[in-house]
Scaffold this motif. Structure first.
Motif, PDB file in Angstrom:
ATOM      1  N   THR A 159       0.831  -1.196   0.000  1.00  0.00           N
ATOM      2  CA  THR A 159       0.000   0.000   0.000  1.00  0.00           C
ATOM      3  C   THR A 159       0.880   1.266   0.000  1.00  0.00           C
ATOM      4  OG1 THR A 159      -1.615  -1.208   1.317  1.00  0.00           O
ATOM      5  CG2 THR A 159      -1.864   1.176   1.215  1.00  0.00           C
ATOM      6  N   ARG A 160       1.905   1.238   0.858  1.00  0.00           N
ATOM      7  CA  ARG A 160       2.794   2.402   0.928  1.00  0.00           C
ATOM      8  C   ARG A 160       3.491   2.637  -0.411  1.00  0.00           C
ATOM      9  NH1 ARG A 160       6.262   2.308   5.867  1.00  0.00           N
ATOM     10  NH2 ARG A 160       4.174   2.069   6.489  1.00  0.00           N
ATOM     11  N   TRP A 161       3.863   1.539  -1.059  1.00  0.00           N
ATOM     12  CA  TRP A 161       4.574   1.624  -2.334  1.00  0.00           C
ATOM     13  C   TRP A 161       3.659   2.221  -3.413  1.00  0.00           C
ATOM     14  CZ3 TRP A 161       4.138  -1.459  -6.977  1.00  0.00           C
ATOM     15  CH2 TRP A 161       5.175  -1.225  -7.889  1.00  0.00           C
ATOM     16  N   VAL A 162       2.380   1.847  -3.381  1.00  0.00           N
ATOM     17  CA  VAL A 162       1.446   2.310  -4.423  1.00  0.00           C
ATOM     18  C   VAL A 162       0.974   3.739  -4.150  1.00  0.00           C
ATOM     19  CG1 VAL A 162      -0.792   1.903  -5.533  1.00  0.00           C
ATOM     20  CG2 VAL A 162       0.654  -0.030  -4.917  1.00  0.00           C
ATOM     21  N   ILE A 163       0.482   3.984  -2.921  1.00  0.00           N
ATOM     22  CA  ILE A 163      -0.180   5.260  -2.607  1.00  0.00           C
ATOM     23  C   ILE A 163       0.781   6.263  -1.997  1.00  0.00           C
ATOM     24  CG2 ILE A 163      -2.137   6.309  -1.341  1.00  0.00           C
ATOM     25  CD1 ILE A 163      -3.209   4.406  -3.315  1.00  0.00           C
ATOM     26  N   GLY A 164       1.839   5.759  -1.329  1.00  0.00           N
ATOM     27  CA  GLY A 164       2.781   6.658  -0.678  1.00  0.00           C
ATOM     28  C   GLY A 164       2.516   6.786   0.805  1.00  0.00           C
ATOM     29  N   THR A 165       1.348   6.287   1.258  1.00  0.00           N
ATOM     30  CA  THR A 165       1.037   6.329   2.680  1.00  0.00           C
ATOM     31  C   THR A 165       0.178   5.122   3.020  1.00  0.00           C
ATOM     32  OG1 THR A 165      -0.147   7.528   4.412  1.00  0.00           O
ATOM     33  CG2 THR A 165      -0.945   7.814   2.168  1.00  0.00           C
ATOM     34  N   THR A 166       0.048   4.797   4.308  1.00  0.00           N
ATOM     35  CA  THR A 166      -0.816   3.678   4.688  1.00  0.00           C
ATOM     36  C   THR A 166      -2.025   4.173   5.465  1.00  0.00           C
ATOM     37  OG1 THR A 166       0.384   3.356   6.747  1.00  0.00           O
ATOM     38  CG2 THR A 166       1.110   2.077   4.840  1.00  0.00           C
ATOM     39  N   GLY A 204      -5.476   6.747   5.759  1.00  0.00           N
ATOM     40  CA  GLY A 204      -6.470   7.499   4.997  1.00  0.00           C
ATOM     41  C   GLY A 204      -7.270   6.597   4.078  1.00  0.00           C
ATOM     42  N   ALA A 205      -8.398   7.152   3.622  1.00  0.00           N
ATOM     43  CA  ALA A 205      -9.330   6.366   2.806  1.00  0.00           C
ATOM     44  C   ALA A 205      -8.681   5.878   1.513  1.00  0.00           C
ATOM     45  CB  ALA A 205     -10.561   7.211   2.502  1.00  0.00           C
ATOM     46  N   GLU A 206      -7.885   6.749   0.870  1.00  0.00           N
ATOM     47  CA  GLU A 206      -7.256   6.366  -0.409  1.00  0.00           C
ATOM     48  C   GLU A 206      -6.354   5.158  -0.227  1.00  0.00           C
ATOM     49  OE1 GLU A 206      -7.449   9.474   0.587  1.00  0.00           O
ATOM     50  OE2 GLU A 206      -8.307  10.678  -1.041  1.00  0.00           O
ATOM     51  N   ALA A 207      -5.575   5.183   0.876  1.00  0.00           N
ATOM     52  CA  ALA A 207      -4.654   4.070   1.118  1.00  0.00           C
ATOM     53  C   ALA A 207      -5.421   2.774   1.304  1.00  0.00           C
ATOM     54  CB  ALA A 207      -3.795   4.368   2.340  1.00  0.00           C
ATOM     55  N   MET A 208      -6.586   2.856   1.927  1.00  0.00           N
ATOM     56  CA  MET A 208      -7.351   1.640   2.216  1.00  0.00           C
ATOM     57  C   MET A 208      -7.961   1.018   0.954  1.00  0.00           C
ATOM     58  SD  MET A 208      -6.988   0.639   5.127  1.00  0.00           S
ATOM     59  CE  MET A 208      -5.420   1.405   5.499  1.00  0.00           C
ATOM     60  N   VAL A 209      -8.013   1.802  -0.114  1.00  0.00           N
ATOM     61  CA  VAL A 209      -8.545   1.261  -1.372  1.00  0.00           C
ATOM     62  C   VAL A 209      -7.712   0.055  -1.816  1.00  0.00           C
ATOM     63  CG1 VAL A 209      -8.851   1.761  -3.831  1.00  0.00           C
ATOM     64  CG2 VAL A 209      -9.611   3.422  -2.127  1.00  0.00           C
ATOM     65  N   VAL A 210      -6.404   0.083  -1.519  1.00  0.00           N
ATOM     66  CA  VAL A 210      -5.522  -1.000  -1.971  1.00  0.00           C
ATOM     67  C   VAL A 210      -5.907  -2.349  -1.340  1.00  0.00           C
ATOM     68  CG1 VAL A 210      -3.144  -1.826  -2.082  1.00  0.00           C
ATOM     69  CG2 VAL A 210      -3.661   0.582  -2.522  1.00  0.00           C
ATOM     70  N   PRO A 211      -5.901  -2.469   0.004  1.00  0.00           N
ATOM     71  CA  PRO A 211      -6.292  -3.780   0.564  1.00  0.00           C
ATOM     72  C   PRO A 211      -7.738  -4.149   0.244  1.00  0.00           C
ATOM     73  CG  PRO A 211      -6.060  -2.150   2.307  1.00  0.00           C
ATOM     74  CD  PRO A 211      -5.496  -1.521   1.060  1.00  0.00           C
ATOM     75  N   LEU A 212      -8.627  -3.154   0.201  1.00  0.00           N
ATOM     76  CA  LEU A 212     -10.029  -3.466  -0.109  1.00  0.00           C
ATOM     77  C   LEU A 212     -10.145  -4.073  -1.502  1.00  0.00           C
ATOM     78  CD1 LEU A 212     -11.928  -0.369   1.371  1.00  0.00           C
ATOM     79  CD2 LEU A 212     -12.087  -2.737   2.141  1.00  0.00           C
ATOM     80  N   SER A 213      -9.417  -3.488  -2.470  1.00  0.00           N
ATOM     81  CA  SER A 213      -9.465  -4.013  -3.837  1.00  0.00           C
ATOM     82  C   SER A 213      -8.896  -5.416  -3.887  1.00  0.00           C
ATOM     83  CB  SER A 213      -8.670  -3.113  -4.783  1.00  0.00           C
ATOM     84  OG  SER A 213      -9.133  -1.799  -4.696  1.00  0.00           O
ATOM     85  N   ILE A 214      -7.764  -5.595  -3.204  1.00  0.00           N
ATOM     86  CA  ILE A 214      -7.124  -6.913  -3.221  1.00  0.00           C
ATOM     87  C   ILE A 214      -8.061  -7.960  -2.605  1.00  0.00           C
ATOM     88  CG2 ILE A 214      -5.208  -8.275  -2.280  1.00  0.00           C
ATOM     89  CD1 ILE A 214      -3.471  -5.747  -2.548  1.00  0.00           C
ATOM     90  N   GLY A 215      -8.814  -7.554  -1.593  1.00  0.00           N
ATOM     91  CA  GLY A 215      -9.760  -8.488  -0.982  1.00  0.00           C
ATOM     92  C   GLY A 215     -10.965  -8.745  -1.868  1.00  0.00           C
ATOM     93  N   ALA A 216     -11.410  -7.712  -2.600  1.00  0.00           N
ATOM     94  CA  ALA A 216     -12.666  -7.828  -3.345  1.00  0.00           C
ATOM     95  C   ALA A 216     -12.497  -8.516  -4.697  1.00  0.00           C
ATOM     96  CB  ALA A 216     -13.278  -6.442  -3.549  1.00  0.00           C
ATOM     97  N   ILE A 217     -11.305  -8.421  -5.303  1.00  0.00           N
ATOM     98  CA  ILE A 217     -11.125  -9.015  -6.633  1.00  0.00           C
ATOM     99  C   ILE A 217     -11.398 -10.531  -6.624  1.00  0.00           C
ATOM    100  CG2 ILE A 217      -9.389  -9.585  -8.394  1.00  0.00           C
ATOM    101  CD1 ILE A 217      -8.314  -6.734  -8.076  1.00  0.00           C
TER     102      ILE A 217
END
Lengths: 239, 345
Positions: free
Chosen positions: A80-87, A89-102
């Motif tokens: 998440t940090r690598w993609v968004i730059g932070t872990t 906030g809502a934007e950062a949480m999009v990463v694990p949520l997407s990985i879980g939902a796919i």
């Protein structure tokens, strides 16, 4: 806590939840739809029979599905940090949520597409259609009602996951309920948050059911998703 | 128009081999309606699927309209663009219609045209024209779920014609329909055959379908064609199983020491009072056990099973008389005796 105090907190939290669920839904569709279709096509008897690809995709999907979301969320923090730059906030949480939902959506898509009658595939092939034509003209349109139902389930699951994401700094309604309701004993805010969540989930389910019904032209005899929440409306329409 | 040579299909599962087609040679002439009949499991379905290569034959060749499809398909398991183009020129209708429930009737008919890359306006024009041809112009906006079985099959037929095919494959097209609807669908196929010069290969398990519209027929058993030819010729073939299936004449002999004879009347013989002549000439009593009269391709064909007193040896002369009159005579086997089957000259 008065409504005037709660209102800005609630609208901020709703917005954050919306960002998390909205983006991760879009990404889940972009990833889960092709994966689900691929699972059907590469399976035995499918149009692109390929045991290796099928096994590989199946394993990846199962892996994603078997990991509890809380653990998945934490284990992908570096990514998440690598993609968004932070872990945070809502934007950062999009990463694990997407990985879980796919993978979640991929399985639902797989089930939906598998339901399409093999005869339709054969008919399109007999007309000279390619595999891509079969997917585009037969498999996806014919399974659309089930796909919409699957997407609805995914969105609702994502709302639940997003509450969990709140606990590690994602914000949103779950975060609000925990910080104020649980940690500060603001029971009234807790109740309001629960109310808001119920309204959102109900609205999503209702919209999903309506859309699925609208997409189905099979008549009432088959497995059309019925309105579960609005019986009277269904009754008036039937008359 | 359609020629298969040595067509073989073997299904392999883990430890078993099932031979669905065992060297099928089929020849369908241009402009004819050709029916393949057989029980379920005889390989009819596999055969028709091999013609447009929905099913890849294990060996043998398929030629449609002078093109060797098996060569076009190559070795690959997937349909290449050459084979797909060839398929656009072969229409196919199915037992369960296989219409897309998500599309309206008109959009279903447009589907093959979309695949052919026809422009929107032209697609629409053609689809409506075809729906008019099959008598469903008023249902263009309906969804398949709102149609009856017969109407669905009409849509299926309209759709199969969208690519202006020379050949139509019909896979049990009427098997899911009631007798009345079956007749109207068969009539439609017959009309299309005559108006458009469409060559039709159909498979069915219903003998009535063959009787109603087929010029030629083949009987399949255990993956082989055991009998084939023009229906009128088949009827003239002594001991033809297909002819017997098509026009069964029943009736058990009333006792021992009698001779049972199956007669087939063609053309002029059908109008001559042969039986009464026989009775008068030889002064014998004849009982009719069963009889049927049918019209095949505009010609009357009759079949009759009669019983003559006395054993076969005593009836050689009357039977000779019947043959002289131009009838086809089959002497039915007598119980306990060797199979006595005598053909016409």
């Amino acid at each position: 806590m008065s409504w005037a105090e709660m209102q800005p907190l609630l609208s901020q939290a709703c917005w954050e939840t919306l960002i998390m669920v909205g983006w991760s839904t879009l990404i889940a569709v972009a990833g889960g739809l092709p994966l689900g279709v691929l699972l059907v096509l590469t399976d035995r008897g499918g149009l692109l029979r390929n045991a290796t690809v099928n096994k590989a995709v199946g394993v990846v999907v199962n892996l994603g599905r078997s990991l509890p979301f809380l653990i998945l969320m934490i284990s992908v923090l570096p990514f998440t940090r690598w993609v968004i730059g932070t872990t945070i906030g809502a934007e950062a949480m999009v990463v694990p949520l997407s990985i879980g939902a796919i993978p979640f959506l991929a399985r639902l898509v797989e089930t939906a597409v598998r339901e399409v009658d093999g005869g339709l595939v054969e008919a399109v092939q007999a007309m000279g259609g390619s595999t891509w034509t079969v997917v585009r003209k037969a498999l996806l349109p014919e399974s659309l009602p089930s796909l919409i139902a699957g997407l609805t389930t995914t969105v609702i699951a994502l709302i639940g996951y997003s509450a969990m994401a709140g606990t590690i700094g994602g914000g949103g309604l779950g975060d609000l309920a925990i910080r104020y309701g649980y940690q500060r004993f603001e029971t009234s805010l807790m109740l309001v948050t629960i109310g808001v969540l119920i309204v959102i989930v109900t609205a999503v389910q209702l919209a999903g059911d309506l859309a699925a019904r609208g997409a189905s032209h099979r008549g009432r005899t088959s497995t059309t998703p019925r309105l579960r929440l609005l019986r009277p409306a269904a009754a008036t329409e039937a008359s | 128009m359609i020629t298969t040579t040595g067509l073989t299909k073997v299904y392999r599962s883990r430890d078993r081999e099932t031979v669905a087609l065992d060297g099928v040679d089929l020849h369908v002439r241009e402009g004819e309606v050709y029916g393949v009949v057989g029980r379920s499991g005889a390989g009819k379905s596999t055969l028709i699927r091999c013609v447009n290569l929905l099913e890849r034959p294990t060996s043998g060749t398929v030629e449609v309209a002078g093109r060797d499809l098996t060569a076009l398909a190559g070795r690959s398991d997937r349909a290449g663009s050459a084979l797909r183009t060839a398929r656009t020129g072969i229409g196919m209708v199915f037992q369960h219609f296989n219409l897309l429930s998500s599309r309206t009737v008109r959009d279903n008919v447009e589907l093959p045209l979309e695949i052919l890359g026809v422009s929107g306006r032209e697609r629409r024009r053609k689809a409506l024209e075809l729906l008019d041809l099959v008598g469903l112009a008023d249902k263009a906006r309906a969804y398949p779920a709102q149609l009856s079985g017969g109407q669905k099959q009409r849509v299926g037929i309209a759709r199969s014609l969208a690519g202006d095919p020379k050949v139509l494959l019909s896979d049990e097209a009427t098997s899911a329909l009631d007798p009345e609807t079956t007749r109207s669908i068969l009539q439609l196929l017959r009309d299309l055959n005559q108006q458009l010069g469409l060559t039709i290969l159909l498979i069915t398990h219903e003998m009535d379908v063959v009787k109603a519209i087929c010029d030629s027929a083949a009987l399949m058993k255990g993956g082989r064609i055991v009998e084939s030819g023009k229906v009128t010729d088949l009827l003239a073939t002594p001991g033809s199983e297909l002819a017997h299936e098509l026009f069964p004449v029943g009736g058990e002999p009333s006792g021992e020491g009698r001779t049972v004879v199956d007669l087939t009347f063609h053309g002029e013989a059908a109008t001559e009072p042969v039986i009464s002549q026989l009775s008068r000439t030889y002064n014998i009593d004849i009982s009719v056990l069963g009889a049927a009269l049918e019209t095949i391709g505009g010609r009357q064909v009759g079949r009759m099973r009669i019983e003559l007193p006395g054993a076969f040896e005593d009836n050689v002369v009357p039977i000779g008389f019947l043959r002289e009159k131009g009838l086809q005579v089959d002497v039915a086997p007598v119980a306990g005796d060797e199979l006595v089957k005598e053909g016409a000259k």
